[in-house]
Design a protein around this motif. Sequence first.
Motif, PDB file in Angstrom:
ATOM      1  N   UNK A 280       0.963  -1.656   0.084  1.00 63.78           N
ATOM      2  CA  UNK A 280      -0.049  -0.178   0.376  1.00 63.78           C
ATOM      3  C   UNK A 280       0.858   1.433   0.258  1.00 63.78           C
ATOM      4  N   UNK A 281       1.891   0.960  -0.062  1.00 64.23           N
ATOM      5  CA  UNK A 281       3.203   2.541   0.603  1.00 64.23           C
ATOM      6  C   UNK A 281       2.495   3.085  -0.676  1.00 64.23           C
ATOM      7  N   UNK A 282       3.374   4.190  -0.780  1.00 64.95           N
ATOM      8  CA  UNK A 282       2.892   4.947  -2.342  1.00 64.95           C
ATOM      9  C   UNK A 282       4.768   5.720  -2.421  1.00 64.95           C
ATOM     10  N   UNK A 283       5.756   5.217  -3.724  1.00 62.28           N
ATOM     11  CA  UNK A 283       6.766   5.553  -3.281  1.00 62.28           C
ATOM     12  C   UNK A 283       6.931   6.423  -4.684  1.00 62.28           C
ATOM     13  N   UNK A 284       8.077   7.400  -4.825  1.00 60.16           N
ATOM     14  CA  UNK A 284       8.292   8.166  -5.533  1.00 60.16           C
ATOM     15  C   UNK A 284       9.673   7.845  -5.571  1.00 60.16           C
ATOM     16  N   UNK A 285      10.304   8.847  -7.182  1.00 58.54           N
ATOM     17  CA  UNK A 285      12.094   8.895  -7.331  1.00 58.54           C
ATOM     18  C   UNK A 285      11.546  10.212  -7.423  1.00 58.54           C
ATOM     19  N   UNK A 286      13.351  10.811  -6.656  1.00 58.38           N
ATOM     20  CA  UNK A 286      13.511  11.954  -6.209  1.00 58.38           C
ATOM     21  C   UNK A 286      14.860  12.555  -6.425  1.00 58.38           C
TER      22      UNK A 286
END
Length: 460
Positions: A280-286
Amino acid sequence: MDHQEHRNIVDVAVIGGGLAGLAAAASLGRAGLRVRCCERAASFGGRGRTLITETEAGRFAMNLGAHALYLSGRARPILEDLGVACVGGTPQVESAYLADGRSHRLPATPGALIASTALDLRGKLGLMRVFAGLSRVDPATLAGMSAEDWIAARAGGATCHRMLRSLFTLTSYSARLDTLDARAAVRSLQLALQGVRYIDGGWQALVEGTLQAARAHGVELRPNCGVRRLTRDPEGGWIVEAGDERWRARQVILALGPGPARRLLAEAEVRTGSIPADARAVHAACLELGLRGPWTKPAFALRSEPATYLSVHSHTAQDMAPKGCCALSVVVYLGREALDADAVRARAESMVDALEPSWRERVLARRFMPRMVVAHALPAPGVEVGTGLAEPEPAPGLHLVGDWVRRPEEAPGDPALLLDSALASAMTAVEGVRRTLSRAPSARARLVGNEPGAGVGVAI
């Protein structure tokens, strides 16, 4: 009780020293309770930390991802009530929208919307209708609806739909709008339109302010203190074990991610069924960049596909970059598509290329995080507020804190996400602890006694 035994007992053990854990610890310390806050890392702050990179031109302050504080959200008054100064600037910069292989002006004002080349006529009329009525939308009326459903029901044409998806993704940090509760998504967009603040010096300023509040209220801060086990105390409360030490705590707050919390609870034989799965985790690259020279292009930009945004925080916040330089963040929202780090990095860099092709010649500092957690879980569409989130008190005297924890007192029309959600959850735990201890004054007196400050654990 002898003196040594007394020193080996605390009212509250807060496990996890991110902003939510620190805020809970400081609030309980202010209430006169003996609080010990344990953090397994060498420094406190969690995802709120800001890392400093020294270069030949000076120092760059780089957050762990692009952060903005909602001016009308839950987090700001909680922090300010603890004496934390939320000093910074509100971005008022030229903005761009990248779509169809072109750079358009982001329609942030009525005039810009009329002149925008990012939308066709039907899209402009549709977006005008949405924004004209957005402030009057009561999120409580959107029960059972996803953010994607809400957009589809209101978007006037394909270009309006595309723009709304970009804006919802920006404010929720989630590219999976079909799994996000429309109440939370709409409320976040409403808050964003009321203004955000970039914090001077990065979010480390908020961490340091909360640490200062915790120290001022007598909280014992324990870095490098990973808790390995929780067990029920036969006399009431909990036994906390960390390294070669153990101590008793009348109440425990777990301000952790769902994975570490689940492991501690399972070993303590506490039901974990309501804790969201890691999926359920929401991920992004930065991609964080420190560049020589000023940034002369739009200081804020959104891209529709792949969902990406760029923001030059040093245009708005102080102490982010050396004089004459600029610091910027590029965020790539990760959905269900499986991508390796190189592919994600290429997406992030292509966003900078679209605005400033010569940026590589100016790089002084760079950090790339290919897959970071921006939210452990977001509320799923459902009738109940907080559907899909964990119960806040899975066992008596044991409280969960985080953006993945349901808040029973939350009004259906005012749900929260991200830091607003985490700090609101922390205050729910604080009230739960105080309510429980107020019902057992004799036990509280036995645990607290009259000595100030918190003791240290005893080796076992």
